[in-house]
Motif scaffolding. Structure first.
Motif, PDB file in Angstrom:
ATOM      1  N   GLN A  29       0.832  -1.205   0.000  1.00  0.00           N
ATOM      2  CA  GLN A  29       0.000   0.000   0.000  1.00  0.00           C
ATOM      3  C   GLN A  29       0.869   1.258   0.000  1.00  0.00           C
ATOM      4  OE1 GLN A  29      -2.341  -0.432   3.532  1.00  0.00           O
ATOM      5  NE2 GLN A  29      -3.719  -1.956   2.639  1.00  0.00           N
ATOM      6  N   LEU A  30       1.859   1.284   0.876  1.00  0.00           N
ATOM      7  CA  LEU A  30       2.717   2.459   0.986  1.00  0.00           C
ATOM      8  C   LEU A  30       3.577   2.658  -0.253  1.00  0.00           C
ATOM      9  CD1 LEU A  30       3.760   2.121   4.725  1.00  0.00           C
ATOM     10  CD2 LEU A  30       2.232   3.834   3.729  1.00  0.00           C
ATOM     11  N   LEU A  31       4.040   1.582  -0.846  1.00  0.00           N
ATOM     12  CA  LEU A  31       4.852   1.696  -2.058  1.00  0.00           C
ATOM     13  C   LEU A  31       4.032   2.267  -3.212  1.00  0.00           C
ATOM     14  CD1 LEU A  31       6.855  -1.636  -1.850  1.00  0.00           C
ATOM     15  CD2 LEU A  31       7.830   0.670  -1.793  1.00  0.00           C
ATOM     16  N   GLU A  32       2.761   1.926  -3.274  1.00  0.00           N
ATOM     17  CA  GLU A  32       1.892   2.441  -4.332  1.00  0.00           C
ATOM     18  C   GLU A  32       1.463   3.879  -4.093  1.00  0.00           C
ATOM     19  OE1 GLU A  32      -1.446   0.015  -5.465  1.00  0.00           O
ATOM     20  OE2 GLU A  32      -0.294  -1.818  -5.153  1.00  0.00           O
ATOM     21  N   ALA A  33       1.234   4.238  -2.837  1.00  0.00           N
ATOM     22  CA  ALA A  33       0.578   5.505  -2.533  1.00  0.00           C
ATOM     23  C   ALA A  33       1.511   6.621  -2.076  1.00  0.00           C
ATOM     24  CB  ALA A  33      -0.484   5.273  -1.458  1.00  0.00           C
ATOM     25  N   SER A  34       2.773   6.312  -1.837  1.00  0.00           N
ATOM     26  CA  SER A  34       3.653   7.352  -1.321  1.00  0.00           C
ATOM     27  C   SER A  34       5.023   7.264  -1.980  1.00  0.00           C
ATOM     28  CB  SER A  34       3.816   7.212   0.194  1.00  0.00           C
ATOM     29  OG  SER A  34       4.628   6.108   0.511  1.00  0.00           O
ATOM     30  N   ALA A  35       5.790   8.301  -1.775  1.00  0.00           N
ATOM     31  CA  ALA A  35       7.154   8.350  -2.298  1.00  0.00           C
ATOM     32  C   ALA A  35       8.175   8.161  -1.182  1.00  0.00           C
ATOM     33  CB  ALA A  35       7.390   9.677  -3.004  1.00  0.00           C
ATOM     34  N   ILE A  36       7.734   7.672  -0.034  1.00  0.00           N
ATOM     35  CA  ILE A  36       8.639   7.470   1.098  1.00  0.00           C
ATOM     36  C   ILE A  36       9.788   6.550   0.676  1.00  0.00           C
ATOM     37  CG2 ILE A  36       7.287   5.539   2.026  1.00  0.00           C
ATOM     38  CD1 ILE A  36       8.015   6.493   4.828  1.00  0.00           C
ATOM     39  N   ALA A  37      10.974   6.865   1.127  1.00  0.00           N
ATOM     40  CA  ALA A  37      12.148   6.060   0.804  1.00  0.00           C
ATOM     41  C   ALA A  37      11.955   4.636   1.310  1.00  0.00           C
ATOM     42  CB  ALA A  37      13.390   6.671   1.435  1.00  0.00           C
ATOM     43  N   ILE A  38      12.474   3.691   0.579  1.00  0.00           N
ATOM     44  CA  ILE A  38      12.280   2.282   0.940  1.00  0.00           C
ATOM     45  C   ILE A  38      12.918   1.963   2.284  1.00  0.00           C
ATOM     46  CG2 ILE A  38      12.864  -0.089   0.273  1.00  0.00           C
ATOM     47  CD1 ILE A  38      12.217   0.785  -2.625  1.00  0.00           C
ATOM     48  N   THR A  39      14.053   2.540   2.579  1.00  0.00           N
ATOM     49  CA  THR A  39      14.684   2.311   3.881  1.00  0.00           C
ATOM     50  C   THR A  39      13.800   2.836   5.006  1.00  0.00           C
ATOM     51  OG1 THR A  39      16.888   2.399   2.916  1.00  0.00           O
ATOM     52  CG2 THR A  39      16.728   2.767   5.290  1.00  0.00           C
ATOM     53  N   ALA A  40      13.248   4.023   4.852  1.00  0.00           N
ATOM     54  CA  ALA A  40      12.352   4.589   5.866  1.00  0.00           C
ATOM     55  C   ALA A  40      11.091   3.750   6.002  1.00  0.00           C
ATOM     56  CB  ALA A  40      12.000   6.025   5.512  1.00  0.00           C
ATOM     57  N   LEU A  41      10.581   3.300   4.890  1.00  0.00           N
ATOM     58  CA  LEU A  41       9.387   2.451   4.908  1.00  0.00           C
ATOM     59  C   LEU A  41       9.679   1.160   5.665  1.00  0.00           C
ATOM     60  CD1 LEU A  41       6.964   1.980   2.037  1.00  0.00           C
ATOM     61  CD2 LEU A  41       7.905  -0.044   3.096  1.00  0.00           C
ATOM     62  N   SER A  71       6.692  -0.702 -11.161  1.00  0.00           N
ATOM     63  CA  SER A  71       5.625  -1.304 -11.975  1.00  0.00           C
ATOM     64  C   SER A  71       4.274  -0.657 -11.699  1.00  0.00           C
ATOM     65  CB  SER A  71       5.549  -2.805 -11.726  1.00  0.00           C
ATOM     66  OG  SER A  71       5.002  -3.090 -10.451  1.00  0.00           O
ATOM     67  N   ARG A  72       4.112  -0.075 -10.537  1.00  0.00           N
ATOM     68  CA  ARG A  72       2.846   0.545 -10.156  1.00  0.00           C
ATOM     69  C   ARG A  72       2.773   2.012 -10.529  1.00  0.00           C
ATOM     70  NH1 ARG A  72       1.530  -4.271  -9.848  1.00  0.00           N
ATOM     71  NH2 ARG A  72       0.902  -5.221  -7.913  1.00  0.00           N
ATOM     72  N   SER A  73       3.908   2.611 -10.858  1.00  0.00           N
ATOM     73  CA  SER A  73       3.920   4.062 -11.132  1.00  0.00           C
ATOM     74  C   SER A  73       3.674   4.399 -12.588  1.00  0.00           C
ATOM     75  CB  SER A  73       5.258   4.659 -10.666  1.00  0.00           C
ATOM     76  OG  SER A  73       6.312   4.159 -11.454  1.00  0.00           O
TER      77      SER A  73
END
Length: 74
Positions: A29-41, A71-73
């Protein structure tokens, strides 16, 4: 041990697997809906490192978090 057996009996998987699945669902969900860095996520979801997160994510989804986001962007 008894609680884990009850949990697995009710949900069909042990508590650690259930928790891991929920964390990966939230990561998707967060990967699709936000630009938060993967490390922070990864840290926000309780993973000890981005490498551990990437390994678990790939086990559950068959792809890396970066590839999933890309792939989602489109």
């Amino acid at each position: 041990m008894y609680l884990a057996e009850l949990f697995a009996g009710e949900l069909g998987r042990p508590p650690h697997r259930y928790l891991s699945e929920r964390r990966i669902d939230r990561a998707r969900q967060l990967l699709e809906a936000s630009a938060i860095a993967i490390t922070a996520l990864a840290i926000s979801l309780g993973f000890s490192s981005s490498q551990h997160f990437a390994r678990v994510f790939r086990q559950h989804t068959g792809t890396t978090p970066t590839a999933f986001r890309a792939s989602r962007s489109r």
